[in-house]
Design a protein around this motif. Structure first.
Motif, PDB file in Angstrom:
ATOM      1  N   THR A  29      -5.562  73.457  18.857  1.00  0.00           N
ATOM      2  CA  THR A  29      -4.196  74.300  17.470  1.00  0.00           C
ATOM      3  C   THR A  29      -6.690  75.149  18.480  1.00  0.00           C
ATOM      4  N   THR A  30      -6.045  76.490  17.919  1.00  0.00           N
ATOM      5  CA  THR A  30      -6.631  77.534  18.166  1.00  0.00           C
ATOM      6  C   THR A  30      -7.388  78.521  16.896  1.00  0.00           C
ATOM      7  N   VAL A  31      -8.151  78.142  16.696  1.00  0.00           N
ATOM      8  CA  VAL A  31      -9.440  78.279  15.456  1.00  0.00           C
ATOM      9  C   VAL A  31     -10.020  79.866  16.016  1.00  0.00           C
ATOM     10  N   THR A  32      -9.857  80.828  14.976  1.00  0.00           N
ATOM     11  CA  THR A  32     -10.469  82.195  15.082  1.00  0.00           C
ATOM     12  C   THR A  32     -10.616  83.089  13.771  1.00  0.00           C
ATOM     13  N   ASP A  33     -12.117  83.580  14.019  1.00  0.00           N
ATOM     14  CA  ASP A  33     -12.424  84.667  12.641  1.00  0.00           C
ATOM     15  C   ASP A  33     -11.354  86.041  12.495  1.00  0.00           C
ATOM     16  N   PRO A  34     -11.215  86.506  11.465  1.00  0.00           N
ATOM     17  CA  PRO A  34     -10.352  87.852  11.242  1.00  0.00           C
ATOM     18  C   PRO A  34     -10.412  88.496  12.068  1.00  0.00           C
ATOM     19  N   LYS A  35     -11.873  88.556  13.161  1.00  0.00           N
ATOM     20  CA  LYS A  35     -11.919  89.543  14.542  1.00  0.00           C
ATOM     21  C   LYS A  35     -11.945  89.300  15.354  1.00  0.00           C
ATOM     22  N   LEU A  47     -10.903  69.899   9.354  1.00  0.00           N
ATOM     23  CA  LEU A  47      -9.416  69.872  10.115  1.00  0.00           C
ATOM     24  C   LEU A  47      -8.374  69.373   8.812  1.00  0.00           C
ATOM     25  N   ILE A  48      -7.720  69.965   8.471  1.00  0.00           N
ATOM     26  CA  ILE A  48      -6.305  68.990   7.496  1.00  0.00           C
ATOM     27  C   ILE A  48      -4.836  70.010   8.419  1.00  0.00           C
ATOM     28  N   LEU A  49      -4.521  68.967   8.751  1.00  0.00           N
ATOM     29  CA  LEU A  49      -3.349  68.817   9.507  1.00  0.00           C
ATOM     30  C   LEU A  49      -2.293  68.671   8.908  1.00  0.00           C
ATOM     31  N   TYR A  50      -1.099  69.217   8.038  1.00  0.00           N
ATOM     32  CA  TYR A  50      -0.101  68.641   7.150  1.00  0.00           C
ATOM     33  C   TYR A  50       1.354  68.950   8.322  1.00  0.00           C
ATOM     34  N   ASP A  51       2.049  67.762   8.107  1.00  0.00           N
ATOM     35  CA  ASP A  51       3.304  67.341   8.594  1.00  0.00           C
ATOM     36  C   ASP A  51       4.267  67.273   7.010  1.00  0.00           C
ATOM     37  N   ASN A  52       4.897  68.747   7.140  1.00  0.00           N
ATOM     38  CA  ASN A  52       5.906  68.793   5.846  1.00  0.00           C
ATOM     39  C   ASN A  52       4.935  68.885   5.081  1.00  0.00           C
ATOM     40  N   ASN A  53       4.504  69.191   5.117  1.00  0.00           N
ATOM     41  CA  ASN A  53       3.317  69.548   3.934  1.00  0.00           C
ATOM     42  C   ASN A  53       2.948  68.252   2.861  1.00  0.00           C
ATOM     43  N   VAL A  54       2.515  67.346   4.214  1.00  0.00           N
ATOM     44  CA  VAL A  54       1.961  66.157   3.531  1.00  0.00           C
ATOM     45  C   VAL A  54       0.581  66.130   4.658  1.00  0.00           C
ATOM     46  N   PRO A 323     -10.660  79.764   4.205  1.00  0.00           N
ATOM     47  CA  PRO A 323      -9.389  79.744   4.052  1.00  0.00           C
ATOM     48  C   PRO A 323      -9.293  81.182   4.438  1.00  0.00           C
ATOM     49  N   GLU A 324     -10.438  82.006   5.302  1.00  0.00           N
ATOM     50  CA  GLU A 324     -10.222  83.606   5.667  1.00  0.00           C
ATOM     51  C   GLU A 324      -9.815  83.212   7.404  1.00  0.00           C
ATOM     52  N   LEU A 325     -10.264  81.638   7.713  1.00  0.00           N
ATOM     53  CA  LEU A 325     -10.153  81.922   9.271  1.00  0.00           C
ATOM     54  C   LEU A 325      -8.710  81.540   9.395  1.00  0.00           C
TER      55      LEU A 325
END
Length: 337
Positions: A29-35, A47-54, A323-325
């Protein structure tokens, strides 16, 4: 449905009926800012990982894992300009991508798949294997090359990361291996695929002028005269060779556009990335971008909760209260037996 899933369904139901035995699903998983700046220092609690939204209970690897990297290069008739650009990239691949604790192997593919260098941490050996590549054949057995790369990675220590770097077009030419088989293998290994791709129409225009000395095998080339009266390099211009072309070649390429884009399928499914290049500096920049991403990823893993065999599960990751990330991870996996 996501593009990757739609494409696989278009290929036929059999292509999605994988019978993998993955004990854990690993999601780089890569996390970046808007720039586009990398966000570091996050924890599993962020972090939250969703598997089929779960939401899933996740683990995060804190220590950098050693990397086993296979570089697979297309060497078919239209690949000569690309082969020329790869000559001195061995040190980039070993130091920027595989890094100090890693190892790199090189293979090529056209009508056949060939292993040029087994796993090594020596950048000189990797560079030599790339400089010895030669144009041969007319096909591009990408799936066969991927299969060979995965077979090699299967023999590496389980504690490390497994990465395949394809330097090729986007579409296969006449492989014997089946897409469903290769997707099953890449999932079972939790391997990540990166793809550096190019246009077979534009690459010939970037080829540098060659001399007759350049056309000799590497071992026979004269770098400088061995003595004052010994012959020097043959600097006579070689005949211009643009590679395949003509109306029939162009028509075949247009027909191939209806085949699946393997670069998109494999990189999105495994959490990798596709980058295009034209000139040598853009190829080197692409390798640097891949290296930067690989070493700034969060390696998340979770135990899949089953489901119908062959059922596709979509994955997404979010950062709590941020949410901006921008987050990039693998798009999903197929349920195991």
């Amino acid at each position: 449905m996501r593009p990757v899933v739609c494409t696989l369904l278009f290929l036929g139901a059999a292509s999605a009926q994988f019978k993998s035995t993955v004990p854990l699903v690993v999601a780089p998983t890569t996390v970046t800012d808007p720039k586009g700046n990398y966000i570091e220092g996050l924890t599993a609690e962020d972090l939250i990982l969703y598997d089929n939204n779960v939401p899933q209970a996740i683990q995060m690897d804190w220590m950098p894992l050693p990397i086993s990297l296979v570089v697979a290069v297309q060497t078919s008739a239209n690949s000569l300009p690309v082969i020329d650009k790869l000559g001195r990239t061995g040190i980039l691949l070993t130091q920027l991508l595989a890094a100090d604790a890693g190892e790199t192997a090189t293979i090529s593919f056209s009508d056949d798949v060939k292993v040029h260098q087994d796993f090594t941490a020596n950048p000189d050996l990797v560079t030599h294997s790339l400089r010895m590549l030669r144009r041969e054949g007319s096909n591009a057995h990408m799936l066969d090359a991927m299969r060979q790369a995965l077979l090699m990675l299967e023999q590496r220590p389980h504690a490390g990361r497994r990465i395949v770097l394809m330097i090729a077009e986007k579409r296969d030419r006449s492989s014997d291996s089946k897409l469903s088989e290769i997707m099953e293998r890449v999932q079972r290994l939790n391997a990540t695929v990166y793809w550096l791709t190019y246009s077979p129409f534009l690459e010939p225009f970037t080829a540098k002028a060659k001399t007759k000395e350049d056309l000799k095998p590497e071992a026979e080339r004269i770098k400088k005269p061995a003595c004052p009266w010994c012959p020097g390099p043959d600097d006579r211009p070689a005949p211009y060779d643009p590679g395949p072309g003509g109306p029939f070649y162009a028509l075949e390429e247009l027909i191939r556009l209806h085949q699946p884009d393997l670069s998109d399928l494999f990189t999105k499914t495994t959490g990798g990335r596709t980058l295009s290049f034209l000139k040598k500096n853009s190829l080197e920049q692409a390798i640097q971008l891949v290296g930067a991403e690989v070493h700034r990823q969060y390696l998340l893993s979770f135990e899949p909760k089953g489901g119908e065999p062959g059922q596709y599960h979509a994955i997404r990751v979010a950062v709590k209260d941020r949410p901006e990330l921008r987050i990039k991870t693998r798009e999903g996996y197929w349920a195991v037996q």
